[in-house]
Design a protein around this motif. Structure first.
Motif, PDB file in Angstrom:
ATOM      1  N   PHE A  29       0.838  -1.199   0.000  1.00 58.14           N
ATOM      2  CA  PHE A  29       0.000   0.000   0.000  1.00 58.14           C
ATOM      3  C   PHE A  29       0.876   1.253   0.000  1.00 58.14           C
ATOM      4  O   PHE A  29       0.582   2.228  -0.699  1.00 58.14           O
ATOM      5  CB  PHE A  29      -0.935   0.017   1.212  1.00 58.14           C
ATOM      6  N   LEU A  30       1.960   1.241   0.772  1.00 60.57           N
ATOM      7  CA  LEU A  30       2.856   2.399   0.826  1.00 60.57           C
ATOM      8  C   LEU A  30       3.553   2.627  -0.505  1.00 60.57           C
ATOM      9  O   LEU A  30       3.731   3.773  -0.938  1.00 60.57           O
ATOM     10  CB  LEU A  30       3.882   2.219   1.946  1.00 60.57           C
ATOM     11  N   ARG A  31       3.950   1.556  -1.173  1.00 60.46           N
ATOM     12  CA  ARG A  31       4.571   1.702  -2.500  1.00 60.46           C
ATOM     13  C   ARG A  31       3.561   2.250  -3.511  1.00 60.46           C
ATOM     14  O   ARG A  31       3.902   3.091  -4.342  1.00 60.46           O
ATOM     15  CB  ARG A  31       5.134   0.367  -2.973  1.00 60.46           C
ATOM     16  N   ALA A  32       2.329   1.789  -3.435  1.00 62.02           N
ATOM     17  CA  ALA A  32       1.291   2.297  -4.344  1.00 62.02           C
ATOM     18  C   ALA A  32       1.013   3.769  -4.066  1.00 62.02           C
ATOM     19  O   ALA A  32       0.720   4.532  -4.997  1.00 62.02           O
ATOM     20  CB  ALA A  32       0.022   1.473  -4.200  1.00 62.02           C
ATOM     21  N   ALA A  33       1.136   4.193  -2.817  1.00 62.94           N
ATOM     22  CA  ALA A  33       0.886   5.593  -2.459  1.00 62.94           C
ATOM     23  C   ALA A  33       1.909   6.522  -3.101  1.00 62.94           C
ATOM     24  O   ALA A  33       1.630   7.707  -3.310  1.00 62.94           O
ATOM     25  CB  ALA A  33       0.891   5.762  -0.950  1.00 62.94           C
ATOM     26  N   ARG A  34       3.087   6.001  -3.436  1.00 61.32           N
ATOM     27  CA  ARG A  34       4.104   6.823  -4.097  1.00 61.32           C
ATOM     28  C   ARG A  34       3.869   6.920  -5.606  1.00 61.32           C
ATOM     29  O   ARG A  34       4.544   7.681  -6.296  1.00 61.32           O
ATOM     30  CB  ARG A  34       5.494   6.250  -3.823  1.00 61.32           C
ATOM     31  N   GLY A  35       2.924   6.141  -6.116  1.00 63.09           N
ATOM     32  CA  GLY A  35       2.627   6.157  -7.541  1.00 63.09           C
ATOM     33  C   GLY A  35       1.690   7.292  -7.916  1.00 63.09           C
ATOM     34  O   GLY A  35       1.468   8.234  -7.154  1.00 63.09           O
ATOM     35  N   ARG A  48       0.343   2.070  -9.489  1.00 59.09           N
ATOM     36  CA  ARG A  48       1.794   1.851  -9.445  1.00 59.09           C
ATOM     37  C   ARG A  48       2.176   0.761 -10.436  1.00 59.09           C
ATOM     38  O   ARG A  48       1.608  -0.329 -10.414  1.00 59.09           O
ATOM     39  CB  ARG A  48       2.212   1.433  -8.051  1.00 59.09           C
ATOM     40  N   ASN A  49       3.132   1.053 -11.289  1.00 57.39           N
ATOM     41  CA  ASN A  49       3.692   0.046 -12.184  1.00 57.39           C
ATOM     42  C   ASN A  49       4.790  -0.682 -11.411  1.00 57.39           C
ATOM     43  O   ASN A  49       5.782  -0.070 -11.009  1.00 57.39           O
ATOM     44  CB  ASN A  49       4.258   0.702 -13.443  1.00 57.39           C
ATOM     45  N   VAL A  90     -10.768  -6.042 -17.339  1.00 55.68           N
ATOM     46  CA  VAL A  90     -10.927  -5.569 -18.715  1.00 55.68           C
ATOM     47  C   VAL A  90     -10.001  -4.394 -19.018  1.00 55.68           C
ATOM     48  O   VAL A  90      -9.332  -4.370 -20.048  1.00 55.68           O
ATOM     49  CB  VAL A  90     -12.400  -5.147 -18.963  1.00 55.68           C
ATOM     50  N   HIS A  91      -9.950  -3.421 -18.113  1.00 56.55           N
ATOM     51  CA  HIS A  91      -9.244  -2.170 -18.386  1.00 56.55           C
ATOM     52  C   HIS A  91      -7.932  -2.015 -17.623  1.00 56.55           C
ATOM     53  O   HIS A  91      -7.182  -1.076 -17.896  1.00 56.55           O
ATOM     54  CB  HIS A  91     -10.154  -0.982 -18.067  1.00 56.55           C
ATOM     55  N   GLY A  92      -7.644  -2.889 -16.666  1.00 62.82           N
ATOM     56  CA  GLY A  92      -6.403  -2.794 -15.900  1.00 62.82           C
ATOM     57  C   GLY A  92      -5.206  -3.260 -16.714  1.00 62.82           C
ATOM     58  O   GLY A  92      -5.343  -4.040 -17.653  1.00 62.82           O
ATOM     59  N   LYS A  93      -4.028  -2.771 -16.358  1.00 64.05           N
ATOM     60  CA  LYS A  93      -2.802  -3.144 -17.063  1.00 64.05           C
ATOM     61  C   LYS A  93      -2.070  -4.216 -16.273  1.00 64.05           C
ATOM     62  O   LYS A  93      -1.913  -4.089 -15.052  1.00 64.05           O
ATOM     63  CB  LYS A  93      -1.893  -1.931 -17.228  1.00 64.05           C
ATOM     64  N   PRO A  94      -1.595  -5.250 -16.937  1.00 66.62           N
ATOM     65  CA  PRO A  94      -0.814  -6.283 -16.245  1.00 66.62           C
ATOM     66  C   PRO A  94       0.438  -5.678 -15.606  1.00 66.62           C
ATOM     67  O   PRO A  94       1.036  -4.751 -16.147  1.00 66.62           O
ATOM     68  CB  PRO A  94      -0.432  -7.260 -17.361  1.00 66.62           C
ATOM     69  N   GLY A  95       0.806  -6.205 -14.442  1.00 65.82           N
ATOM     70  CA  GLY A  95       1.998  -5.720 -13.758  1.00 65.82           C
ATOM     71  C   GLY A  95       1.802  -4.433 -12.989  1.00 65.82           C
ATOM     72  O   GLY A  95       2.768  -3.789 -12.595  1.00 65.82           O
ATOM     73  N   HIS A  96       0.557  -4.045 -12.750  1.00 62.02           N
ATOM     74  CA  HIS A  96       0.262  -2.815 -12.026  1.00 62.02           C
ATOM     75  C   HIS A  96      -0.461  -3.131 -10.719  1.00 62.02           C
ATOM     76  O   HIS A  96      -1.183  -4.121 -10.614  1.00 62.02           O
ATOM     77  CB  HIS A  96      -0.611  -1.881 -12.864  1.00 62.02           C
ATOM     78  N   ASP A  97      -0.261  -2.242  -9.742  1.00 66.31           N
ATOM     79  CA  ASP A  97      -1.009  -2.279  -8.487  1.00 66.31           C
ATOM     80  C   ASP A  97      -1.983  -1.113  -8.490  1.00 66.31           C
ATOM     81  O   ASP A  97      -1.630   0.000  -8.914  1.00 66.31           O
ATOM     82  CB  ASP A  97      -0.077  -2.137  -7.279  1.00 66.31           C
ATOM     83  N   TYR A  98      -3.182  -1.364  -8.024  1.00 67.42           N
ATOM     84  CA  TYR A  98      -4.210  -0.329  -7.925  1.00 67.42           C
ATOM     85  C   TYR A  98      -4.733  -0.319  -6.496  1.00 67.42           C
ATOM     86  O   TYR A  98      -5.013  -1.369  -5.929  1.00 67.42           O
ATOM     87  CB  TYR A  98      -5.382  -0.620  -8.873  1.00 67.42           C
ATOM     88  N   VAL A  99      -4.869   0.876  -5.916  1.00 66.35           N
ATOM     89  CA  VAL A  99      -5.468   1.021  -4.590  1.00 66.35           C
ATOM     90  C   VAL A  99      -6.619   1.998  -4.729  1.00 66.35           C
ATOM     91  O   VAL A  99      -6.449   3.115  -5.218  1.00 66.35           O
ATOM     92  CB  VAL A  99      -4.449   1.531  -3.547  1.00 66.35           C
ATOM     93  N   LEU A 100      -7.805   1.564  -4.310  1.00 64.10           N
ATOM     94  CA  LEU A 100      -8.985   2.409  -4.333  1.00 64.10           C
ATOM     95  C   LEU A 100      -9.248   2.888  -2.907  1.00 64.10           C
ATOM     96  O   LEU A 100      -9.363   2.074  -1.986  1.00 64.10           O
ATOM     97  CB  LEU A 100     -10.196   1.647  -4.862  1.00 64.10           C
ATOM     98  N   ILE A 101      -9.332   4.199  -2.735  1.00 64.76           N
ATOM     99  CA  ILE A 101      -9.520   4.808  -1.431  1.00 64.76           C
ATOM    100  C   ILE A 101     -10.902   5.437  -1.385  1.00 64.76           C
ATOM    101  O   ILE A 101     -11.244   6.273  -2.232  1.00 64.76           O
ATOM    102  CB  ILE A 101      -8.447   5.885  -1.169  1.00 64.76           C
TER     103      ILE A 101
END
Length: 123
Positions: A29-35, A48-49, A90-101
């Motif tokens: 989560f912290l790494r995604a927050a820097r994205g 975050r890629n 469908v729309h997400g990219k492989p190798g990515h992290d997504y965080v929904l807040i």
């Protein structure tokens, strides 16, 4: 509303083999927050890629106490999980992290079809 859900469900069939897993570690989560951060009316999306060989799409969900009591936070997270389930394969990219807040008073009350459109636009 129904046709938006049907469109998302139809589009997910060809990419069903693309794995989607849930983020559980605080460090992820912290790494995604820097994205990259993409605000939308019903939620904030962090992207975050990972830049690794794992093609999986990973997704996390969070709602602070500003969203409301436990009942409100759980309702907001359920709605975020459902839009992610319908849209990310469908729309997400492989190798990515997504965080929904979740957002206070917005995530739980925004119409579901608008939240689906918001996530598609944010991606």
């Amino acid at each position: 509303m129904h046709d938006v859900q049907a469109e998302a469900a139809e589009g997910s069939a060809p990419l069903a083999a693309l794995p989607v897993s849930v983020l559980r570690n605080r460090s992820d989560f912290l790494r995604a927050a820097r994205g990259r951060k993409v605000p939308s009316p019903g939620f904030i999306l962090q992207i975050r890629n990972r830049r690794d060989d794992d093609p999986a799409i990973r997704v996390g969900f969070t709602c602070s106490k500003k969203v409301g009591n436990a009942v409100a936070r759980n309702r907001a997270k359920r709605r975020l999980r459902e839009i992610a389930r319908l849209v990310l394969p469908v729309h997400g990219k492989p190798g990515h992290d997504y965080v929904l807040i979740g957002r206070a008073e917005k995530t739980a009350t925004r119409p579901f079809d608008q939240m689906l459109r918001d996530l598609k636009a944010a991606l």
